[in-house]
Design an enzyme around this catalytic site. Structure first.
Site, PDB file in Angstrom:
ATOM      1  N   THR A  16       1.555   7.776  -0.489  1.00 31.12           N
ATOM      2  CA  THR A  16       2.360   8.801  -1.147  1.00 31.12           C
ATOM      3  C   THR A  16       1.689   9.184  -2.461  1.00 31.12           C
ATOM      4  O   THR A  16       1.556   8.357  -3.366  1.00 31.12           O
ATOM      5  CB  THR A  16       3.788   8.273  -1.399  1.00 31.12           C
ATOM      6  OG1 THR A  16       4.333   7.803  -0.153  1.00 31.12           O
ATOM      7  CG2 THR A  16       4.688   9.367  -1.943  1.00 31.12           C
TER       8      THR A  16
ATOM      9  N   ASN B 191      10.696   3.841   0.477  1.00 32.10           N
ATOM     10  CA  ASN B 191      10.417   2.654   1.274  1.00 32.10           C
ATOM     11  C   ASN B 191      11.162   1.421   0.779  1.00 32.10           C
ATOM     12  O   ASN B 191      10.795   0.289   1.091  1.00 32.10           O
ATOM     13  CB  ASN B 191       8.910   2.393   1.302  1.00 32.10           C
ATOM     14  CG  ASN B 191       8.187   3.357   2.218  1.00 32.10           C
ATOM     15  OD1 ASN B 191       8.790   3.940   3.120  1.00 32.10           O
ATOM     16  ND2 ASN B 191       6.899   3.544   1.986  1.00 32.10           N
TER      17      ASN B 191
ATOM     18  N   ARG C 262       0.781  -1.238   0.000  1.00 32.97           N
ATOM     19  CA  ARG C 262       0.000   0.000   0.000  1.00 32.97           C
ATOM     20  C   ARG C 262       0.814   1.292   0.000  1.00 32.97           C
ATOM     21  O   ARG C 262       0.226   2.377  -0.054  1.00 32.97           O
ATOM     22  CB  ARG C 262      -1.005   0.025   1.169  1.00 32.97           C
ATOM     23  CG  ARG C 262      -2.011  -1.091   1.097  1.00 32.97           C
ATOM     24  CD  ARG C 262      -3.164  -0.852   2.018  1.00 32.97           C
ATOM     25  NE  ARG C 262      -2.778  -0.915   3.412  1.00 32.97           N
ATOM     26  CZ  ARG C 262      -3.647  -0.788   4.414  1.00 32.97           C
ATOM     27  NH1 ARG C 262      -4.918  -0.584   4.160  1.00 32.97           N
ATOM     28  NH2 ARG C 262      -3.243  -0.868   5.650  1.00 32.97           N
ATOM     29  N   ASP C 263       2.135   1.205   0.052  1.00 32.39           N
ATOM     30  CA  ASP C 263       2.913   2.448  -0.027  1.00 32.39           C
ATOM     31  C   ASP C 263       4.274   2.175  -0.667  1.00 32.39           C
ATOM     32  O   ASP C 263       5.312   2.598  -0.156  1.00 32.39           O
ATOM     33  CB  ASP C 263       3.079   3.081   1.349  1.00 32.39           C
ATOM     34  CG  ASP C 263       3.500   4.556   1.266  1.00 32.39           C
ATOM     35  OD1 ASP C 263       3.364   5.158   0.179  1.00 32.39           O
ATOM     36  OD2 ASP C 263       3.959   5.095   2.289  1.00 32.39           O
ATOM     37  N   ILE C 264       4.263   1.481  -1.807  1.00 30.11           N
ATOM     38  CA  ILE C 264       5.510   1.240  -2.543  1.00 30.11           C
ATOM     39  C   ILE C 264       6.012   2.560  -3.107  1.00 30.11           C
ATOM     40  O   ILE C 264       5.297   3.260  -3.815  1.00 30.11           O
ATOM     41  CB  ILE C 264       5.280   0.253  -3.711  1.00 30.11           C
ATOM     42  CG1 ILE C 264       4.766  -1.095  -3.191  1.00 30.11           C
ATOM     43  CG2 ILE C 264       6.561   0.081  -4.532  1.00 30.11           C
ATOM     44  CD1 ILE C 264       5.778  -1.916  -2.484  1.00 30.11           C
TER      45      ILE C 264
END
Length: 262
Positions: free
Chosen positions: A146, A109, A103-105
């Site tokens: 993001t 990260n 959910r936040d690649i």
């Protein structure tokens, strides 16, 4: 040595305590599943503690390195290096039962370890999941993550009225990371709101890769970033793509990764 992250759950005044307690326990137990993940390209979650009802402490592997974004440092990477940052970690996550969605690649990260021979995917959106504990927080329809790496369906460009995270939204975000590796800058770098993003994607789609990139990389990128999520390729399909086959991917690797469950 390990790293510790403290999360304060957003319990609101007026929340009904029995229901809040149930939701907290459900969320904490869900996150304990992260401790079962075992992959060389994923940060190791060691332990999750709950010293107080609304406080969770996550203990993780301590990594020595820098983010992929800092590694890029506004300078495009060559294509052999881009191949090194492929989808093996996502294949592992998406092949779990049930699938794990990051959910936040994004390039912040992904950690390039200090020896420059390994990468690790970090930050599994624990705070994002745990925010749903409060009935106030749970009522929002706004996606978390993001902005530059959010798939169109998360921004309200799909058919559903609610935010729909999926394996396909992870693949879109990975494609946006490929753009940053190939160009040196984040996609949609000058966009500052959901509405601007929706309008830009609807009108132009994702930004084009810089001149000089191979046809194989361009095709790989397009298969990650199809506007219609149903047309995006899965991690297992992308790992068979010609662009990655030109790198270090060995025959038989996919089957061994798909069978990895330790």
């Amino acid at each position: 040595m390990c790293a510790a992250k403290t999360l304060r759950l957003p319990v609101q005044l007026g929340d009904e305590l029995p229901s809040v307690s149930t939701e907290i326990q459900r969320s904490v137990e869900s996150e304990r599943n992260l401790c079962r993940l075992r992959h060389p390209n994923i940060v190791r979650f060691l332990h999750i503690a709950q010293p107080e009802p609304a406080i969770v402490v996550v203990f993780m592997e301590l990594l020595d390195g820098r983010s992929l974004e800092r590694f890029i440092d506004n300078k495009p990477l060559d294509e052999p290096k881009i191949r090194d940052f492929n989808l093996r970690a996502l294949l592992y996550l998406h092949s779990r039962q049930p699938p794990v969605i990051h959910r936040d690649i994004n390039c912040s990260n992904i950690i390039v370890c200090a020896d420059n021979t390994r990468i690790k995917l970090i930050d599994f959106g624990l705070a994002i999941k745990l925010e749903s504990v409060s009935h106030v927080s749970a009522s929002t329809q706004s996606p978390k993550g993001t902005l530059n790496f959010m798939a169109p369906e998360l921004l309200g460009a799909g058919e559903s009225d609610s935010v729909q995270y999926s394996r396909e939204s992870d693949i879109w975000a990975f494609g946006c990371s490929v753009f940053q590796m190939a160009s040196g800058v984040r996609p949609f770098a000058n966009v500052g709101s959901f509405i601007e993003m929706i309008q830009l994607i609807d009108k132009r789609g994702v930004p084009a890769l810089p001149d000089g990139r191979s046809a194989e990389l361009r095709d790989f990128y397009s298969r990650c970033t199809a506007k219609d999520c149903r047309k995006r390729r899965s991690a297992v399909e992308l790992l068979e793509h010609e662009f990655l086959r030109g790198g270090k991917l060995k025959k038989g690797l996919l089957s061994s990764l798909l069978g990895e469950r330790k």
